[in-house]
Design an enzyme around this catalytic site. Structure first.
Site, PDB file in Angstrom:
ATOM      1  N   LYS A  40       0.838  -1.217   0.000  1.00  9.16           N
ATOM      2  CA  LYS A  40       0.000   0.000   0.000  1.00  9.16           C
ATOM      3  C   LYS A  40       0.869   1.262   0.000  1.00  9.16           C
ATOM      4  O   LYS A  40       0.655   2.175  -0.788  1.00  9.16           O
ATOM      5  CB  LYS A  40      -0.914   0.046   1.244  1.00  9.16           C
ATOM      6  CG  LYS A  40      -1.837  -1.144   1.399  1.00  9.16           C
ATOM      7  CD  LYS A  40      -2.703  -1.022   2.633  1.00  9.16           C
ATOM      8  CE  LYS A  40      -1.968  -1.018   3.965  1.00  9.16           C
ATOM      9  NZ  LYS A  40      -1.207  -2.245   4.258  1.00  9.16           N
ATOM     10  N   ARG A  67      -9.640   1.092   8.696  1.00 14.96           N
ATOM     11  CA  ARG A  67      -9.152  -0.262   8.993  1.00 14.96           C
ATOM     12  C   ARG A  67     -10.170  -1.081   9.752  1.00 14.96           C
ATOM     13  O   ARG A  67      -9.916  -2.240  10.062  1.00 14.96           O
ATOM     14  CB  ARG A  67      -7.914  -0.133   9.853  1.00 14.96           C
ATOM     15  CG  ARG A  67      -6.658  -0.694   9.233  1.00 14.96           C
ATOM     16  CD  ARG A  67      -5.551  -0.304  10.163  1.00 14.96           C
ATOM     17  NE  ARG A  67      -4.387  -1.073  10.009  1.00 14.96           N
ATOM     18  CZ  ARG A  67      -3.298  -0.627   9.378  1.00 14.96           C
ATOM     19  NH1 ARG A  67      -3.303   0.528   8.766  1.00 14.96           N
ATOM     20  NH2 ARG A  67      -2.230  -1.364   9.357  1.00 14.96           N
ATOM     21  N   ARG A 110      11.800  -5.754   4.735  1.00 14.07           N
ATOM     22  CA  ARG A 110      11.545  -4.314   4.527  1.00 14.07           C
ATOM     23  C   ARG A 110      12.515  -3.458   5.346  1.00 14.07           C
ATOM     24  O   ARG A 110      12.846  -3.757   6.484  1.00 14.07           O
ATOM     25  CB  ARG A 110      10.123  -3.951   4.942  1.00 14.07           C
ATOM     26  CG  ARG A 110       9.927  -2.435   4.945  1.00 14.07           C
ATOM     27  CD  ARG A 110       8.505  -1.988   5.021  1.00 14.07           C
ATOM     28  NE  ARG A 110       7.800  -2.526   6.161  1.00 14.07           N
ATOM     29  CZ  ARG A 110       6.501  -2.387   6.339  1.00 14.07           C
ATOM     30  NH1 ARG A 110       5.776  -1.771   5.437  1.00 14.07           N
ATOM     31  NH2 ARG A 110       5.916  -2.893   7.396  1.00 14.07           N
ATOM     32  N   ARG A 141      11.480  -1.746  10.946  1.00 20.10           N
ATOM     33  CA  ARG A 141      10.421  -1.378  11.882  1.00 20.10           C
ATOM     34  C   ARG A 141      10.309  -2.424  12.978  1.00 20.10           C
ATOM     35  O   ARG A 141      10.429  -3.619  12.716  1.00 20.10           O
ATOM     36  CB  ARG A 141       9.087  -1.273  11.126  1.00 20.10           C
ATOM     37  CG  ARG A 141       8.856   0.095  10.553  1.00 20.10           C
ATOM     38  CD  ARG A 141       7.680   0.190   9.635  1.00 20.10           C
ATOM     39  NE  ARG A 141       6.470  -0.477  10.071  1.00 20.10           N
ATOM     40  CZ  ARG A 141       5.325  -0.440   9.397  1.00 20.10           C
ATOM     41  NH1 ARG A 141       5.247   0.240   8.269  1.00 20.10           N
ATOM     42  NH2 ARG A 141       4.262  -1.085   9.837  1.00 20.10           N
ATOM     43  N   ARG A 151      -0.377  -9.102  13.330  1.00 27.24           N
ATOM     44  CA  ARG A 151      -0.940  -8.064  12.454  1.00 27.24           C
ATOM     45  C   ARG A 151      -1.801  -8.687  11.361  1.00 27.24           C
ATOM     46  O   ARG A 151      -2.834  -8.138  10.973  1.00 27.24           O
ATOM     47  CB  ARG A 151       0.192  -7.234  11.826  1.00 27.24           C
ATOM     48  CG  ARG A 151       0.828  -6.276  12.820  1.00 27.24           C
ATOM     49  CD  ARG A 151       2.170  -5.768  12.335  1.00 27.24           C
ATOM     50  NE  ARG A 151       2.119  -4.981  11.129  1.00 27.24           N
ATOM     51  CZ  ARG A 151       3.156  -4.801  10.321  1.00 27.24           C
ATOM     52  NH1 ARG A 151       4.324  -5.377  10.573  1.00 27.24           N
ATOM     53  NH2 ARG A 151       3.032  -4.064   9.250  1.00 27.24           N
TER      54      ARG A 151
HETATM   55  P1  AP5 Z   1       4.889  -1.556   1.806  1.00 31.48           P
HETATM   56  O1  AP5 Z   1       4.557  -0.716   0.624  1.00 31.48           O
HETATM   57  O2  AP5 Z   1       5.642  -0.921   2.930  1.00 31.48           O
HETATM   58  O3  AP5 Z   1       3.568  -2.293   2.351  1.00 31.48           O
HETATM   59  P2  AP5 Z   1       2.338  -1.752   3.175  1.00 31.48           P
HETATM   60  O4  AP5 Z   1       1.129  -2.419   2.618  1.00 31.48           O
HETATM   61  O5  AP5 Z   1       2.329  -0.249   3.206  1.00 31.48           O
HETATM   62  O6  AP5 Z   1       2.707  -2.382   4.579  1.00 31.48           O
HETATM   63  P3  AP5 Z   1       2.652  -1.815   6.065  1.00 31.48           P
HETATM   64  O7  AP5 Z   1       3.323  -2.843   6.914  1.00 31.48           O
HETATM   65  O8  AP5 Z   1       3.203  -0.424   6.152  1.00 31.48           O
HETATM   66  O9  AP5 Z   1       1.155  -1.791   6.341  1.00 31.48           O
HETATM   67  P4  AP5 Z   1       0.463  -1.902   7.678  1.00 31.48           P
HETATM   68  O10 AP5 Z   1      -0.905  -1.683   7.216  1.00 31.48           O
HETATM   69  O11 AP5 Z   1       0.678  -3.092   8.499  1.00 31.48           O
HETATM   70  O12 AP5 Z   1       1.226  -0.797   8.558  1.00 31.48           O
HETATM   71  P5  AP5 Z   1       0.863   0.716   8.898  1.00 31.48           P
HETATM   72  O13 AP5 Z   1       2.135   1.449   8.851  1.00 31.48           O
HETATM   73  O14 AP5 Z   1      -0.299   1.203   8.132  1.00 31.48           O
HETATM   74  O15 AP5 Z   1       5.689  -2.843   1.273  1.00 31.48           O
HETATM   75  C1  AP5 Z   1       6.178  -3.819   2.174  1.00 31.48           C
HETATM   76  C2  AP5 Z   1       7.565  -4.311   1.688  1.00 31.48           C
HETATM   77  O16 AP5 Z   1       7.408  -4.990   0.442  1.00 31.48           O
HETATM   78  C3  AP5 Z   1       8.562  -3.176   1.418  1.00 31.48           C
HETATM   79  O17 AP5 Z   1       9.845  -3.637   1.774  1.00 31.48           O
HETATM   80  C4  AP5 Z   1       8.483  -2.941  -0.102  1.00 31.48           C
HETATM   81  O18 AP5 Z   1       9.707  -2.462  -0.632  1.00 31.48           O
HETATM   82  C5  AP5 Z   1       8.176  -4.349  -0.602  1.00 31.48           C
HETATM   83  N1  AP5 Z   1       7.319  -4.364  -1.795  1.00 31.48           N
HETATM   84  C6  AP5 Z   1       6.300  -3.499  -2.113  1.00 31.48           C
HETATM   85  N2  AP5 Z   1       5.734  -3.865  -3.285  1.00 31.48           N
HETATM   86  C7  AP5 Z   1       6.390  -4.983  -3.697  1.00 31.48           C
HETATM   87  C8  AP5 Z   1       6.259  -5.843  -4.828  1.00 31.48           C
HETATM   88  N3  AP5 Z   1       5.339  -5.628  -5.782  1.00 31.48           N
HETATM   89  N4  AP5 Z   1       7.103  -6.907  -4.919  1.00 31.48           N
HETATM   90  C9  AP5 Z   1       8.049  -7.148  -3.962  1.00 31.48           C
HETATM   91  N5  AP5 Z   1       8.222  -6.372  -2.869  1.00 31.48           N
HETATM   92  C10 AP5 Z   1       7.396  -5.303  -2.748  1.00 31.48           C
HETATM   93  O19 AP5 Z   1       0.371   0.565  10.425  1.00 31.48           O
HETATM   94  C11 AP5 Z   1       1.258   0.230  11.468  1.00 31.48           C
HETATM   95  C12 AP5 Z   1       0.476   0.206  12.789  1.00 31.48           C
HETATM   96  O20 AP5 Z   1      -0.109   1.491  13.048  1.00 31.48           O
HETATM   97  C13 AP5 Z   1      -0.698  -0.771  12.840  1.00 31.48           C
HETATM   98  O21 AP5 Z   1      -0.293  -2.090  13.159  1.00 31.48           O
HETATM   99  C14 AP5 Z   1      -1.540  -0.127  13.943  1.00 31.48           C
HETATM  100  O22 AP5 Z   1      -1.004  -0.389  15.225  1.00 31.48           O
HETATM  101  C15 AP5 Z   1      -1.399   1.351  13.655  1.00 31.48           C
HETATM  102  N6  AP5 Z   1      -2.414   1.866  12.718  1.00 31.48           N
HETATM  103  C16 AP5 Z   1      -2.174   2.373  11.473  1.00 31.48           C
HETATM  104  N7  AP5 Z   1      -3.333   2.741  10.900  1.00 31.48           N
HETATM  105  C17 AP5 Z   1      -4.321   2.446  11.789  1.00 31.48           C
HETATM  106  C18 AP5 Z   1      -5.735   2.574  11.749  1.00 31.48           C
HETATM  107  N8  AP5 Z   1      -6.386   3.091  10.676  1.00 31.48           N
HETATM  108  N9  AP5 Z   1      -6.441   2.146  12.832  1.00 31.48           N
HETATM  109  C19 AP5 Z   1      -5.815   1.652  13.917  1.00 31.48           C
HETATM  110  N10 AP5 Z   1      -4.475   1.496  14.015  1.00 31.48           N
HETATM  111  C20 AP5 Z   1      -3.729   1.898  12.961  1.00 31.48           C
END
Ligand code: AP5
Length: 215
Positions: A11, A86, A125, A158, A169
């Protein structure tokens, strides 16, 4: 628009490309929360333990935070929501926020990636400590090891990308976030994307799924 998908589905990677394409800010709740934790603000202190455990931060905290962000001037001509909503209550709150702002969602992109691939993506990552740009040690390595291509910042792993936390997660995603696909399908907004392939291939699939929006 909204980007939906499991942790590690890509994402953030695709939201940054969409931000450039549409000149509309990527609003990543994860990035905002991690910055608040680093700055030790009241929000960061509230959120830190949830993030560390891979649990969701309470809905009211997140909705208040997004409500403030969407009022900022850079959101006037659109935005890319990455990591929000979410939960179903967050989706209801987003509907209310958008109605108050007099705007509506154009589409919800759901990026689908199998769990085995997700674990490989998250465990490799590395994210920039300054600008949050994501890299991968094998799939998307930086030009210089440990250094962000975009801003020269330090690349770090991270804390919630450890194996046990990744597992939790993914469970949280399945129970609380996956039902959002149906929520948006019934509203005619959902566009599903096969998220397996190179970053460029996924970008091209998103462009084609966006159809006239991408023109
Ligand atoms: P990346 O693009 O970083 O993936 P992502 O989907 O953004 O993954 P996240 O782990 O950031 O999502 P998340 O939803 O768990 O975390 P968030 O920060 O929102 O890609 C991942 C890896 O793959 C990278 O190394 C990239 O280079 C690689 N990659 C990408 N595309 C690729 C491809 N096509 N092929 C190969 N490799 C590829 O949330 C973190 C925490 O915050 C949550 O756990 C929660 O505690 C809190 N939080 C955030 N939002 C909320 C909410 N709305 N409500 C409640 N708590 C929340």
């Amino acid at each position: 628009m909204v980007l939906l998908g499991a942790p590690g589905a890509g994402k953030g990677t695709q939201a940054k490309l969409l931000q450039e394409k549409f000149a509309a800010p990527q609003i990543s709740t994860g990035d905002i929360l991690r910055q608040a934790v680093a700055d030790q603000t009241a929000l960061g202190k509230q959120a830190a333990d949830f993030i560390k455990r891979g649990a969701l931060v309470p809905d009211d905290v997140i909705v208040g935070m997004i409500g403030e962000r969407l009022k900022q001037s850079d959101c006037q001509h659109g935005f890319v929501l990455d990591g929000f909503p979410r939960t179903i209550p967050q989706a209801h709150s987003l509907d209310e926020l958008l109605a108050r702002l007099g705007c509506k969602l154009d589409c919800v992109l759901a990026v689908k990636v199998p769990q085995t691939e997700i674990v490989a993506r998250l465990s490799g990552r590395r994210s920039c400590k300054n600008c949050g740009a994501p890299f991968h040690v094998s799939f998307d390595p930086p030009r210089a090891q440990g250094i962000c291509d975009k801003c020269g910042g330090e690349l770090i792993q991270r804390e919630d990308d450890r194996e046990a936390t990744i597992k939790h997660r993914l469970e949280v995603y399945e129970t609380q976030t996956a039902p959002l696909a149906e929520y948006y399908r019934t509203r005619g907004l959902l566009r599903e994307i096969d998220g397996v392939g190179s970053i460029d291939q996924i970008r091209a699939r998103i462009d084609s799924a966006l159809g006239d929006l991408a023109a």
